[in-house]
Design an enzyme around this catalytic site. Structure first.
Site, short mmCIF file in Angstrom:
data_model
loop_
_atom_site.label_atom_id
_atom_site.label_comp_id
_atom_site.label_asym_id
_atom_site.label_seq_id
_atom_site.Cartn_x
_atom_site.Cartn_y
_atom_site.Cartn_z
N ASP A 8 0.86 -1.19 0.00
CA ASP A 8 0.00 0.00 0.00
C ASP A 8 0.89 1.24 0.00
O ASP A 8 1.78 1.36 0.86
CB ASP A 8 -0.90 0.01 1.24
CG ASP A 8 -1.99 -1.05 1.17
OD1 ASP A 8 -2.02 -1.81 0.17
OD2 ASP A 8 -2.80 -1.14 2.11
N ASP A 129 -15.14 -2.95 -1.78
CA ASP A 129 -14.74 -2.69 -0.40
C ASP A 129 -16.00 -2.41 0.40
O ASP A 129 -16.75 -1.50 0.07
CB ASP A 129 -13.80 -1.48 -0.33
CG ASP A 129 -12.62 -1.61 -1.29
OD1 ASP A 129 -12.12 -2.74 -1.44
OD2 ASP A 129 -12.22 -0.60 -1.89
#
Length: 240
Positions: A8, A129
């Protein structure tokens, strides 16, 4: 089942967030390309990259870090975060990305997802998500009324390569994945599903592998950085 190590990216560094909160970022490596090479040396088959700043900005922000990873490794990589138009999709594919992940636009512009999947077979994934079963967009800053499973089902005929399903409440929390919700989504569609969020031990990986659903793979980040999961050992276990 494939294990996708996660990198990330925030401000050019490899970080992990707690439940998607940009204010709760832990920096694990100042050099994301070096981190990618570590994962590759351990034998991973894929890399999972997220441009966190890009997800909020709606356009790529950590492009330099992603390009460095792509130039230094031959391992296929998928990228999500801030990819919201065809020009950006095509630019990333030209730079060597194996797969582009579309999240916010999967809710706001399904036509683009379908067009991209038609134009680039096998190279477009949908990122779903969810917080309590509802889809979140724009870097998880906005929770919609869209049901995660219904959104996944709406892409059954679109030709997308995979769905990456993240349970936001589990992400970075080291509390284990939401196996029940992930398995339910995987059983609801024929599209390959990749589990994300909360994978924190070999036991978690084994539970996902052995759950009664056809999961393509699982993404893990913090557990690999913290040493809770040994990547070589995990890869060996998943091949058995």
């Amino acid at each position: 089942m494939i294990l996708y190590p996660a990198i990330d990216l925030k401000d050019g560094k490899a970080v992990r967030l707690l439940r998607g909160d940009m204010e709760k970022a832990t920096v694990f490596n100042d050099d994301p390309a070096a981190q990618a090479l570590e994962f590759v040396a351990a034998g991973c088959e894929w890399l999972h990259l997220v441009d966190l700043n890009g997800a909020f900005a709606g356009e790529p922000v950590n492009a330099a870090a992603v390009e460095a990873i792509l130039s230094q490794t031959q391992t296929p990589a998928q990228l999500g975060g801030g990819i919201r138009d065809m020009a950006t999709i095509e630019r990333w594919l030209e730079k060597g990305l194996a797969r582009v992940i579309l999240g916010t636009v999967a809710v706001e512009n399904p036509g683009l997802v379908r067009e991209a999947a038609r134009a680039h077979p096998g190279k477009i994934a949908v990122g779903i998500d969810a917080r309590d079963g509802r889809v979140a967009t724009k870097g998880w800053a906005e929770v919609t009324d869209v049901d995660a499973i219904e959104l996944a089902k709406s892409y059954e005929d679109a030709g997308v390569a995979a769905i990456i399903y993240t349970d936001i409440n589990r992400d970075g929390a080291m509390q284990g994945p939401n196996i029940e919700a992930t398995a339910a989504l995987a059983r609801a569609v024929t599209i390959p599903v990749i589990a994300s969020g909360g994978v924190s031990s070999l036991k978690d990986l084994r539970a996902l592998r052995d759950c009664d659903a056809p999961l393509n793979g699982a993404i893990s980040g913090r557990a690999l950085y913290d040493g809770a999961i040994d990547l070589k050992e995990a890869l060996k276990m998943l091949k058995r």
